[in-house]
Motif scaffolding. Sequence first.
Motif, PDB file in Angstrom:
ATOM      1  N   HIS A   1       0.818  -1.237   0.070  1.00  0.00           N
ATOM      2  CA  HIS A   1       0.154   0.034   0.107  1.00  0.00           C
ATOM      3  C   HIS A   1       0.630   1.269  -0.205  1.00  0.00           C
ATOM      4  CE1 HIS A   1      -2.971  -2.893   1.913  1.00  0.00           C
ATOM      5  NE2 HIS A   1      -3.532  -2.356   1.013  1.00  0.00           N
ATOM      6  N   ALA A   2       2.380   1.066   0.245  1.00  0.00           N
ATOM      7  CA  ALA A   2       3.023   2.389   0.578  1.00  0.00           C
ATOM      8  C   ALA A   2       4.193   1.988  -0.034  1.00  0.00           C
ATOM      9  CB  ALA A   2       3.114   2.729   2.114  1.00  0.00           C
ATOM     10  N   VAL A   3       5.002   3.273  -0.149  1.00  0.00           N
ATOM     11  CA  VAL A   3       6.382   3.155  -0.838  1.00  0.00           C
ATOM     12  C   VAL A   3       7.382   4.007  -0.031  1.00  0.00           C
ATOM     13  CG1 VAL A   3       5.492   2.101  -3.173  1.00  0.00           C
ATOM     14  CG2 VAL A   3       5.966   4.654  -2.608  1.00  0.00           C
ATOM     15  N   ARG A   4       8.467   3.811  -0.203  1.00  0.00           N
ATOM     16  CA  ARG A   4       9.476   4.927   0.388  1.00  0.00           C
ATOM     17  C   ARG A   4       9.615   5.952  -0.516  1.00  0.00           C
ATOM     18  NH1 ARG A   4      10.110   1.838   5.037  1.00  0.00           N
ATOM     19  NH2 ARG A   4      11.532   0.081   5.063  1.00  0.00           N
ATOM     20  N   HIS A   5       9.347   7.121   0.134  1.00  0.00           N
ATOM     21  CA  HIS A   5       9.432   8.204  -0.664  1.00  0.00           C
ATOM     22  C   HIS A   5       9.842   9.699   0.140  1.00  0.00           C
ATOM     23  CE1 HIS A   5       8.437  11.563  -3.821  1.00  0.00           C
ATOM     24  NE2 HIS A   5       7.536  12.144  -2.743  1.00  0.00           N
ATOM     25  N   ASP A   6      10.793  10.368  -0.297  1.00  0.00           N
ATOM     26  CA  ASP A   6      11.244  11.659   0.167  1.00  0.00           C
ATOM     27  C   ASP A   6      11.740  11.373   1.921  1.00  0.00           C
ATOM     28  OD1 ASP A   6      11.918  14.269   0.109  1.00  0.00           O
ATOM     29  OD2 ASP A   6       9.979  14.852   0.443  1.00  0.00           O
ATOM     30  N   GLY A   7      12.368  10.381   2.182  1.00  0.00           N
ATOM     31  CA  GLY A   7      12.837  10.037   3.329  1.00  0.00           C
ATOM     32  C   GLY A   7      11.891   9.629   4.212  1.00  0.00           C
ATOM     33  N   GLY A   8      10.766   9.240   3.816  1.00  0.00           N
ATOM     34  CA  GLY A   8      10.009   8.578   4.625  1.00  0.00           C
ATOM     35  C   GLY A   8       9.064   7.650   3.868  1.00  0.00           C
ATOM     36  N   ASN A   9       7.899   7.262   4.389  1.00  0.00           N
ATOM     37  CA  ASN A   9       6.906   6.290   3.765  1.00  0.00           C
ATOM     38  C   ASN A   9       5.703   7.047   3.254  1.00  0.00           C
ATOM     39  OD1 ASN A   9       8.448   3.942   4.719  1.00  0.00           O
ATOM     40  ND2 ASN A   9       7.335   4.221   6.768  1.00  0.00           N
TER      41      ASN A   9
ATOM     42  N   GLU B   1       1.634   6.606   1.512  1.00  0.00           N
ATOM     43  CA  GLU B   1       0.650   5.708   0.672  1.00  0.00           C
ATOM     44  C   GLU B   1       0.702   5.927  -0.588  1.00  0.00           C
ATOM     45  OE1 GLU B   1      -3.114   3.839  -0.586  1.00  0.00           O
ATOM     46  OE2 GLU B   1      -2.615   6.173  -0.507  1.00  0.00           O
ATOM     47  N   ILE B   2       0.431   4.944  -1.579  1.00  0.00           N
ATOM     48  CA  ILE B   2       0.718   5.187  -2.911  1.00  0.00           C
ATOM     49  C   ILE B   2      -0.196   6.008  -3.639  1.00  0.00           C
ATOM     50  CG2 ILE B   2      -0.856   3.255  -3.960  1.00  0.00           C
ATOM     51  CD1 ILE B   2       2.879   4.213  -5.162  1.00  0.00           C
ATOM     52  N   SER B   3      -1.446   6.481  -3.281  1.00  0.00           N
ATOM     53  CA  SER B   3      -2.147   6.989  -3.995  1.00  0.00           C
ATOM     54  C   SER B   3      -2.286   8.604  -3.794  1.00  0.00           C
ATOM     55  CB  SER B   3      -3.822   6.755  -3.494  1.00  0.00           C
ATOM     56  OG  SER B   3      -3.967   6.954  -1.964  1.00  0.00           O
ATOM     57  N   ALA B   4      -1.397   8.906  -2.822  1.00  0.00           N
ATOM     58  CA  ALA B   4      -0.986  10.411  -2.555  1.00  0.00           C
ATOM     59  C   ALA B   4      -0.078  10.894  -3.041  1.00  0.00           C
ATOM     60  CB  ALA B   4      -0.757  10.423  -0.779  1.00  0.00           C
ATOM     61  N   LEU B   5       0.694   9.916  -4.045  1.00  0.00           N
ATOM     62  CA  LEU B   5       1.585  10.475  -4.856  1.00  0.00           C
ATOM     63  C   LEU B   5       1.119  10.965  -6.087  1.00  0.00           C
ATOM     64  CD1 LEU B   5       4.399   7.598  -4.348  1.00  0.00           C
ATOM     65  CD2 LEU B   5       4.206  10.073  -3.324  1.00  0.00           C
ATOM     66  N   TYR B   6      -0.256  10.688  -6.414  1.00  0.00           N
ATOM     67  CA  TYR B   6      -0.644  11.193  -7.650  1.00  0.00           C
ATOM     68  C   TYR B   6      -0.760  12.990  -7.562  1.00  0.00           C
ATOM     69  CZ  TYR B   6      -1.717   6.689  -9.681  1.00  0.00           C
ATOM     70  OH  TYR B   6      -2.041   5.674 -10.018  1.00  0.00           O
ATOM     71  N   GLY B   7      -0.217  13.595  -8.305  1.00  0.00           N
ATOM     72  CA  GLY B   7      -0.280  14.995  -8.376  1.00  0.00           C
ATOM     73  C   GLY B   7       0.927  15.493  -7.756  1.00  0.00           C
TER      74      GLY B   7
ATOM     75  N   LEU C   1       3.921  13.311  -8.146  1.00  0.00           N
ATOM     76  CA  LEU C   1       4.879  12.484  -9.148  1.00  0.00           C
ATOM     77  C   LEU C   1       4.241  12.455 -10.526  1.00  0.00           C
ATOM     78  CD1 LEU C   1       6.569   9.968  -7.259  1.00  0.00           C
ATOM     79  CD2 LEU C   1       7.373  11.949  -7.821  1.00  0.00           C
ATOM     80  N   PRO C   2       4.544  12.289 -11.591  1.00  0.00           N
ATOM     81  CA  PRO C   2       3.848  11.903 -12.863  1.00  0.00           C
ATOM     82  C   PRO C   2       3.427  10.414 -12.642  1.00  0.00           C
ATOM     83  CG  PRO C   2       6.280  12.501 -13.406  1.00  0.00           C
ATOM     84  CD  PRO C   2       6.255  12.244 -11.826  1.00  0.00           C
ATOM     85  N   ALA C   3       2.191  10.334 -13.071  1.00  0.00           N
ATOM     86  CA  ALA C   3       1.308   9.146 -12.988  1.00  0.00           C
ATOM     87  C   ALA C   3       2.172   7.768 -13.311  1.00  0.00           C
ATOM     88  CB  ALA C   3       0.176   9.282 -13.766  1.00  0.00           C
ATOM     89  N   ASP C   4       2.759   7.882 -14.334  1.00  0.00           N
ATOM     90  CA  ASP C   4       3.500   6.408 -14.592  1.00  0.00           C
ATOM     91  C   ASP C   4       4.613   6.257 -13.715  1.00  0.00           C
ATOM     92  OD1 ASP C   4       2.356   6.963 -17.092  1.00  0.00           O
ATOM     93  OD2 ASP C   4       3.822   6.562 -18.251  1.00  0.00           O
ATOM     94  N   GLU C   5       5.344   7.305 -13.328  1.00  0.00           N
ATOM     95  CA  GLU C   5       6.259   6.856 -11.998  1.00  0.00           C
ATOM     96  C   GLU C   5       5.462   6.499 -10.965  1.00  0.00           C
ATOM     97  OE1 GLU C   5       9.919   7.157 -10.088  1.00  0.00           O
ATOM     98  OE2 GLU C   5       9.451   7.016 -12.102  1.00  0.00           O
ATOM     99  N   VAL C   6       4.428   6.789 -10.530  1.00  0.00           N
ATOM    100  CA  VAL C   6       3.444   6.286  -9.305  1.00  0.00           C
ATOM    101  C   VAL C   6       3.396   4.913  -9.539  1.00  0.00           C
ATOM    102  CG1 VAL C   6       1.599   6.085  -8.021  1.00  0.00           C
ATOM    103  CG2 VAL C   6       2.450   8.445  -8.666  1.00  0.00           C
ATOM    104  N   VAL C   7       3.018   4.496 -10.768  1.00  0.00           N
ATOM    105  CA  VAL C   7       2.768   2.900 -10.997  1.00  0.00           C
ATOM    106  C   VAL C   7       4.003   2.236 -10.889  1.00  0.00           C
ATOM    107  CG1 VAL C   7       1.714   1.196 -12.748  1.00  0.00           C
ATOM    108  CG2 VAL C   7       0.497   3.562 -12.376  1.00  0.00           C
ATOM    109  N   ARG C   8       4.865   2.716 -11.737  1.00  0.00           N
ATOM    110  CA  ARG C   8       6.111   2.064 -11.699  1.00  0.00           C
ATOM    111  C   ARG C   8       7.032   1.767 -10.367  1.00  0.00           C
ATOM    112  NH1 ARG C   8       6.479   4.816 -16.916  1.00  0.00           N
ATOM    113  NH2 ARG C   8       6.502   2.986 -18.544  1.00  0.00           N
ATOM    114  N   ARG C   9       6.846   2.949  -9.336  1.00  0.00           N
ATOM    115  CA  ARG C   9       7.496   2.661  -8.164  1.00  0.00           C
ATOM    116  C   ARG C   9       6.477   1.695  -7.252  1.00  0.00           C
ATOM    117  NH1 ARG C   9       9.275   8.223  -5.002  1.00  0.00           N
ATOM    118  NH2 ARG C   9      10.690   8.934  -6.554  1.00  0.00           N
ATOM    119  N   TYR C  10       5.235   1.586  -7.541  1.00  0.00           N
ATOM    120  CA  TYR C  10       4.555   0.619  -6.936  1.00  0.00           C
ATOM    121  C   TYR C  10       4.977  -0.753  -7.423  1.00  0.00           C
ATOM    122  CZ  TYR C  10       0.514  -2.354  -5.200  1.00  0.00           C
ATOM    123  OH  TYR C  10      -0.151  -3.165  -4.712  1.00  0.00           O
ATOM    124  N   LEU C  11       5.080  -1.038  -8.626  1.00  0.00           N
ATOM    125  CA  LEU C  11       5.374  -2.437  -9.304  1.00  0.00           C
ATOM    126  C   LEU C  11       6.620  -2.791  -8.800  1.00  0.00           C
ATOM    127  CD1 LEU C  11       3.503  -2.102 -12.633  1.00  0.00           C
ATOM    128  CD2 LEU C  11       3.089  -3.315 -10.694  1.00  0.00           C
ATOM    129  N   ALA C  12       7.701  -1.743  -8.733  1.00  0.00           N
ATOM    130  CA  ALA C  12       9.067  -2.242  -8.085  1.00  0.00           C
ATOM    131  C   ALA C  12       8.814  -2.461  -6.810  1.00  0.00           C
ATOM    132  CB  ALA C  12       9.739  -0.899  -8.248  1.00  0.00           C
TER     133      ALA C  12
END
Length: 276
Positions: A131-139, A141-147, A149-160
Amino acid sequence: MGLPPDGHVHSEWSWDTLLGSMERSCARAVELGLPSVAFTEHADFTSWTVPEEFVPRLPGHFTTRIRPDGVLEPPDLDVEGYLACLARCRERFPGLRVVSGVELSEPHWYPDRVAGVIGGAGFERVLGSVHAVRHDGGNQEISALYGRLPADEVVRRYLAEARRLAWSSAPFEVLAHVDYPIRDWPGVFEPRRFEEEFRAVLRALAGSGRVLEVNTKVPLHAEVVRWWREVGGRAVSFGSDAHEPALVGHGFAEAAAVVESCGFRPGRTPHDFWVR
């Protein structure tokens, strides 16, 4: 052929479930003729920072858990209370197989906490999810990254991160909602844009011998199910991810048709995973 079992349902024992009811979910499963239902309650270990602009989008039972520093900290699962409720439902619905379970969020990050939850509980179905990824020194939740980060990057981070979970030794059997970030995707989602990334997750999952969930909250695209078979995936599970009784088994007839068209069939008993 009847509907497949629902292997991913939440009740009042999941912290994020406002309208959940194990008893009423069982009644709904009986009404639909489902052979079994698994209550895979949330065991969420990751606390994540909630961006200020994202707070108004959250329901009240989320915002009340945000600390003064802006971090949302999910509560622990009450395993003892959950199991007692499960026992009562088994008594009340003897014709329905009621399966014990848990959904472990980012279990590869928290081996000790995972062991503390599942040790001795005897869960029959264990889901692993991201449900969450590492981002900007913390954790985050993936949906909060839309807006942000670019939408493609959000999905790629999740799948990684999902690939790292699939490769891990975390104690789960089924990978839940591999397409989780698509729930907030802006516009029509085209899975072929991310075929390489999806296939990487699926190959890792197949290599681990685990099972792919066909989650019907946002129906898993048929192409992803086909890729799962092509990379050697052996079995699929069906999950409504219902957080209220009315959504138990939602979309299962359509999902079963997709899965069958991709070469999977019901298992030996009505309660089993579908297999190739």
